[in-house]
Design a protein around this motif. Structure first.
Motif, PDB file in Angstrom:
ATOM      1  N   VAL A   1      12.181 -10.907  -2.690  1.00 35.92           N
ATOM      2  CA  VAL A   1      11.593 -11.266  -3.974  1.00 35.92           C
ATOM      3  C   VAL A   1      12.392 -12.387  -4.625  1.00 35.92           C
ATOM      4  N   SER A   2      11.759 -12.988  -5.641  1.00 38.88           N
ATOM      5  CA  SER A   2      12.429 -13.991  -6.471  1.00 38.88           C
ATOM      6  C   SER A   2      11.844 -13.911  -7.860  1.00 38.88           C
ATOM      7  N   GLY A   3      12.354 -14.710  -8.788  1.00 37.66           N
ATOM      8  CA  GLY A   3      11.837 -14.716 -10.153  1.00 37.66           C
ATOM      9  C   GLY A   3      12.213 -13.460 -10.912  1.00 37.66           C
ATOM     10  N   ASP A   4      11.292 -12.985 -11.743  1.00 35.94           N
ATOM     11  CA  ASP A   4      11.562 -11.812 -12.589  1.00 35.94           C
ATOM     12  C   ASP A   4      11.937 -10.583 -11.767  1.00 35.94           C
TER      13      ASP A   4
ATOM     14  N   SER B   1       9.468 -14.873   4.468  1.00 36.04           N
ATOM     15  CA  SER B   1      10.921 -14.889   4.356  1.00 36.04           C
ATOM     16  C   SER B   1      11.546 -15.355   5.671  1.00 36.04           C
ATOM     17  N   THR B   2      12.805 -15.709   5.607  1.00 39.39           N
ATOM     18  CA  THR B   2      13.548 -16.015   6.840  1.00 39.39           C
ATOM     19  C   THR B   2      14.014 -14.729   7.521  1.00 39.39           C
ATOM     20  N   ARG B   3      13.983 -13.616   6.783  1.00 38.47           N
ATOM     21  CA  ARG B   3      14.369 -12.327   7.370  1.00 38.47           C
ATOM     22  C   ARG B   3      13.183 -11.720   8.108  1.00 38.47           C
ATOM     23  N   THR B   4      13.455 -10.870   9.080  1.00 38.18           N
ATOM     24  CA  THR B   4      12.399 -10.216   9.855  1.00 38.18           C
ATOM     25  C   THR B   4      12.547  -8.698   9.774  1.00 38.18           C
ATOM     26  N   ASP B   5      11.445  -8.001  10.096  1.00 42.05           N
ATOM     27  CA  ASP B   5      11.506  -6.539  10.149  1.00 42.05           C
ATOM     28  C   ASP B   5      11.910  -6.093  11.542  1.00 42.05           C
ATOM     29  N   ARG B   6      11.888  -4.795  11.795  1.00 40.89           N
ATOM     30  CA  ARG B   6      12.345  -4.277  13.077  1.00 40.89           C
ATOM     31  C   ARG B   6      11.439  -4.674  14.238  1.00 40.89           C
ATOM     32  N   LEU B   7      10.227  -5.147  13.923  1.00 38.39           N
ATOM     33  CA  LEU B   7       9.311  -5.596  14.968  1.00 38.39           C
ATOM     34  C   LEU B   7       9.464  -7.082  15.254  1.00 38.39           C
ATOM     35  N   GLY B   8      10.385  -7.734  14.528  1.00 42.02           N
ATOM     36  CA  GLY B   8      10.597  -9.160  14.719  1.00 42.02           C
ATOM     37  C   GLY B   8       9.656 -10.042  13.931  1.00 42.02           C
ATOM     38  N   LEU B   9       8.923  -9.451  12.990  1.00 42.49           N
ATOM     39  CA  LEU B   9       7.959 -10.203  12.182  1.00 42.49           C
ATOM     40  C   LEU B   9       8.586 -10.578  10.847  1.00 42.49           C
ATOM     41  N   PRO B  10       8.326 -11.812  10.365  1.00 42.23           N
ATOM     42  CA  PRO B  10       8.928 -12.231   9.092  1.00 42.23           C
ATOM     43  C   PRO B  10       8.462 -11.364   7.927  1.00 42.23           C
ATOM     44  N   LEU B  11       9.401 -11.024   7.042  1.00 47.83           N
ATOM     45  CA  LEU B  11       9.048 -10.271   5.843  1.00 47.83           C
ATOM     46  C   LEU B  11       8.228 -11.147   4.903  1.00 47.83           C
TER      47      LEU B  11
END
Length: 906
Positions: free
Chosen positions: A67-70, A456-466
């Motif tokens: 997340v970002s912002g508020d 996102s640049t981060r991924t979940d456990r399946l390798g898919l971007p958040l």
């Protein structure tokens, strides 16, 4: 049957059928509504659900977002957690930092409050002060779909303003007439049909139902949409827990129904043939993210709390022998929105249950956790009636008590005290005494392109971007809420609604101190419109530039109004289902039509209701005889090639004359199977009025033969046990219930079939009319179902005659009679019992299957039931006790063939 496949634990993923007509991504309110609308209509449908059939913590991690912002504000996240967490089982604020998603069949309805309402007319309009407002269609377009959605939700009349008071036969409270800026607004509650102290949960309800042609693939996460040549061709799947199992599912059509965050995320993770994000030529995918911002405006003092909660609380409305529950709030008048340039906003009451409630006190005493035993004993003694109602909850959820009886109790409770029932639900049966009554605002959030979902640049456990969510409440909306709060205070004082205390930050207009949280009504990331520069999908919810790729759910909302979104989500899903079905129908009819005309010398035979069980058998028999065939269908999409298919609805009271004339053109014989059996409101139109209209057209058009599928029900409950065609039939001029011991819907069906026979007889001077009084024409599975009856049902029903005759034999008989009469060239009317006088009893079915019949009651029970229905004692036999005489049919040279399934079971 609905098929369920656990994709994560499937040993051989390649064994999964990889080709479907339709793939629906997401098993929430939108996806399951689509499946319900399209099931049983000749389509192979896959629902792909990332979660399991029941909620568990293993899938919650896949809901993680950046997340970002508020949303980075810890104080705001704490406020979100305080609001959302009590309704959730596994939701975690540190994982779902925006919105509420449940990865499970049923989606977010596993955590919702069941609160629904339609949007206001202004919500669809373009409003100059709300940037980006305006839907591509208005409220009238969605109105018929709203009614269909209301049926799914088991709602009462769709009244949501002051008209409620008249509809409910109640006097409008005097205070409401003194309000200036606000008026009454009513939400309804979708109550569960099964767990009667709960709201409707789509997943469990769907699993109780049968959806032909539907396969639910769960524990399966979609990683991308396959697109080739500007057309969606399927989706890529990964097992949700480990990602090891992977497969590609092909489909003619793909619908994204995974919620506003996931729908945008899926599009952003996908690429078309040119390597571009589908629907994103103008960088719109993920933008215009909206929710319903909410904040508490103030509260009522203790001495006025109960009075205010009663006025702005819950009210019953009785309709159709049912009682429905409505929640009363306040909404800004449209003219106030216009004059003050405000978005649509409403006020609802929030309640908190007191810890010194008598039910909670009893629980503490029972669990030996009371810190003040004497005080708790006194609380229980003073309010023993409340304690007794906790037993009532257990009764309502005791499944061995008939559901109809439990529903009657639940409706009675709502009628007596709707506020009491609502508080019981809020407390989960744990208490009903109010500790607090507050007024909260729910706001329309104007769509802003900077509020958005990206990757996102981060991924979940399946390798898919958040998903990465940026959501902000701008200063304009904060000032609008301050203005609303002051208008509310002014109106409450004018109306004499006493004891309301506005929170200090609204008195000082210090907008920096507002902790405005989302209501988990996430919307807008794939918005609908006609211009691809500002929208992702067109008015039919198809992604711009990609045929066969659709989006369902609140993500297509251009604006969100203030109303809870589920009802509009479902309405749009039903509208989309109709559109998708129309596309499949057009495609199928074109594919299945004869490439070249058969030998013109063979007669053209029209079969109505041709996609039904019997219709398919008749079509097969005619095709084997080389006839030219024209077949009609209403809902089920045809699958038989070589037929001239025509879609027509005989239940339509406005069915155009030209459509009927076109249907009869060039036809030599009609086999009319189309009928309304279960919908009482359609029976007169289908079985009598439009039958009469069509028969008249056929007679004029030169049709030589008209065969009508009547029914054995025309005999009602007869006085003889063996019935020939000469036996008396129901006299529609006399009381039906004294002639036919059946439920009201079957009485109406029998009446319509008798009238249908009567109107057809008028045309016997120009056509030969055959009336087929058909017994139970079914497949072998009809008999097999009896083998799984409960012991209780078997005791009362095993003696009955099944009246079974295979659909194949009925089709043979109908075509035989048609050929015989076409050859004779004689007008007139003949009536035939199309039956097998040797049809087995259910007890014989059991014995043939090697099953013990055990003790079973003979005719006595059905006779007593007949007395209850007819309220008279008469020497008439119930349907399970008489037989139809098939000798007239056999006298024409027709020979019943043994059913191979029955023979093998003998």
């Amino acid at each position: 049957m609905t098929d369920y496949i656990d994709f994560e634990h499937l040993k051989d993923p390649a064994s999964l059928s990889t080709r479907f007509d339709l793939v629906i991504v997401g098993g929430g309110a939108a996806g399951l509504t689509l499946a319900r609308e399209l099931s049983g209509q000749g389509l192979r449908i896959a629902i792909v659900e990332s979660g399991a059939l029941d909620e568990d913590p293993d899938h919650e991690e896949l809901n993680a977002i950046d997340v970002s912002g508020d949303l980075l504000d810890k104080t705001l996240q704490d406020a979100r957690s305080a609001w959302h967490a009590p309704q959730m089982r596994f939701w975690k604020a540190d994982i779902q930092k925006f919105g509420v998603r449940c990865r499970v069949l049923g989606g977010s309805t596993m955590a919702w409050a069941g609160k629904v309402a339609p949007f206001s007319p202004a919500d669809y309009e373009q409003r100059p002060w709300v940037a980006g407002s305006g839907w591509p269609f208005g409220m009238k377009t969605l109105a018929p779909y709203m009614k269909r959605a209301a049926t799914y939700l088991d709602l009462g009349p769709l009244v949501h303003d002051r008209a409620f008071w008249t509809q409910a036969s109640r006097r409008e409270p005097d205070q409401m007439g003194r309000l200036h800026h606000f008026g009454s607004f009513f939400w309804q509650f979708a109550r569960s049909r099964h767990a009667l102290t709960d709201v409707m949960r789509f997943g469990p309800d769907f699993r109780r139902e049968t959806h032909k042609g539907v396969t639910v693939v769960y524990n399966a996460t979609v990683s991308s949409i396959s697109i080739e040549g500007g057309k969606a061709t399927g989706v890529e799947l990964r097992g949700s827990l480990t990602g090891r199992n992977r497969v590609a599912l092909g489909a003619e059509c793909v619908v994204l129904a995974a919620g506003a965050i996931e729908n945008a995320r899926l599009l952003l993770m996908s690429r078309d043939s040119d390597g571009q994000v589908p629907g994103n030529a103008h960088d719109v995918v993920g933008r215009y993210l909206m929710d319903h911002p909410s904040i508490e405006l103030g509260y009522f003092s203790p001495e006025h709390r109960d009075e205010a909660a009663a006025l702005l609380g819950f009210f019953p409305l009785q309709e159709r022998h049912r009682v429905f529950m409505y929640s009363h709030g306040l909404a800004l008048h449209p003219e106030v929105q216009t004059s003050r340039r405000l978005p649509n906003m409403a006020i609802f009451t929030g309640i908190e249950i007191s810890p010194d409630d008598s039910v909670l006190a009893l629980k503490r005493l029972a669990q030996r956790q009371s810190r003040n035993p004497l005080g708790d004993v006194v609380a229980v003694a003073r309010n023993f009636g409340l304690v007794a109602t906790s037993l009532g909850r257990k009764i309502l959820n005791y499944q061995k008590i008939p559901e109809r009886f439990r529903r009657l109790i639940a409706d009675a409770a709502v009628a007596i005290n709707a506020n009491f029932v609502a508080r019981d639900y809020v407390a989960g049966g744990g208490g009903r005494k109010l500790a607090k009554a507050s007024l909260n605002v729910i706001c329309e959030q104007p769509p802003h392109p900077d509020n958005r979902v990206t990757l996102s640049t981060r991924t979940d456990r399946l390798g898919l971007p958040l998903a990465r969510v940026h959501w902000k409440i701008d200063a304009d909306l904060r000032r609008d809420i301050v203005q609303l709060a002051n208008l509310l205070q002014e109106d409450l004082e004018r109306a004499g609604i006493r004891g309301f205390h506005l929170r200090d930050e609204f008195r000082t207009a210090d907008i920096s101190k507002f902790l405005i949280h989302d209501m988990a009504h996430t919307a807008g990331t794939t918005r609908m419109g006609t211009d691809p520069a500002t929208s992702v999908v067109d008015p039919d919810c198809q992604v711009h530039g990609v045929s066969g790729l659709f989006v369902a759910g609140a993500s297509v909302f251009p604006t969100s109004g203030h109303a809870n979104p589920t009802m509009v989500i479902m309405s749009l899903a039903i509208r989309l289902a109709d559109h998708i079905k129309a596309q499949f129908v057009a495609r199928r009819v074109k594919q299945l039509s004869p490439a070249t005309s058969p030998v013109a010398a063979r007669p053209l035979i029209l079969v109505t209701g041709a996609t039904g069980n019997l219709g398919q058998a008749v079509i097969a028999r005619l095709a084997a005889g080389g006839y030219r065939i024209r077949g009609t269908f209403r809902h089920s999409i045809p699958a038989t090639p070589g037929v001239e298919w025509v879609q027509i609805d005989f239940s339509d009271p406005t069915l155009p004359q030209a459509d009927l004339e076109n249907l009869a053109e060039g036809v030599e014989a009609v086999i009319h199977l189309a009928a309304s059996l279960s919908n009482v409101h359609e029976m007169e139109t289908t079985n009598v009025t439009n039958l009469d209209r069509f028969a008249k057209i056929c007679a004029t058009a030169g049709v030589r033969y008209f065969g009508q599928a009547s029914s054995m029900v025309v005999y009602g409950s007869p006085r003889a046990r063996f019935l020939s065609e000469e036996a008396p039939i129901i006299n529609t001029d006399l009381s039906l219930k004294k002639q036919y011991f059946a439920e009201p819907s079957m009485l109406e069906y029998a009446r319509s079939k008798v009238l249908g026979e009567r109107v057809l007889s008028q045309y016997a001077q120009t056509m030969h009319i055959d009336l087929y009084r058909i017994a139970i024409a079914q497949k072998r599975s009809f008999l097999d179902e009896s083998l799984s009856w409960s012991a209780k049902r078997a005791v009362f029903a095993l003696y009955r005659n099944t009246h079974f005759i295979s659909s194949r034999n009925v089709a043979r008989a109908i075509v035989h009679l048609m050929e015989r009469d076409l050859a004779s060239h004689k007008a007139g009317v003949d009536i035939y019992n199309v039956a097998d006088s040797r049809s087995p009893t259910y007890a014989e079915v059991y014995r043939r299957a090697g099953r013990k019949t055990g003790f079973h009651v003979p005719i006595v029970f059905d006779v007593l039931k007949g007395v209850a229905f007819s309220r008279t004692i008469a020497r008439r036999f119930p349907m399970g006790y008489f037989r139809l005489d098939d000798r007239k049919l056999k006298s024409t040279g027709f020979v019943l063939e043994d059913d191979p399934d029955l023979r093998s079971a003998s």
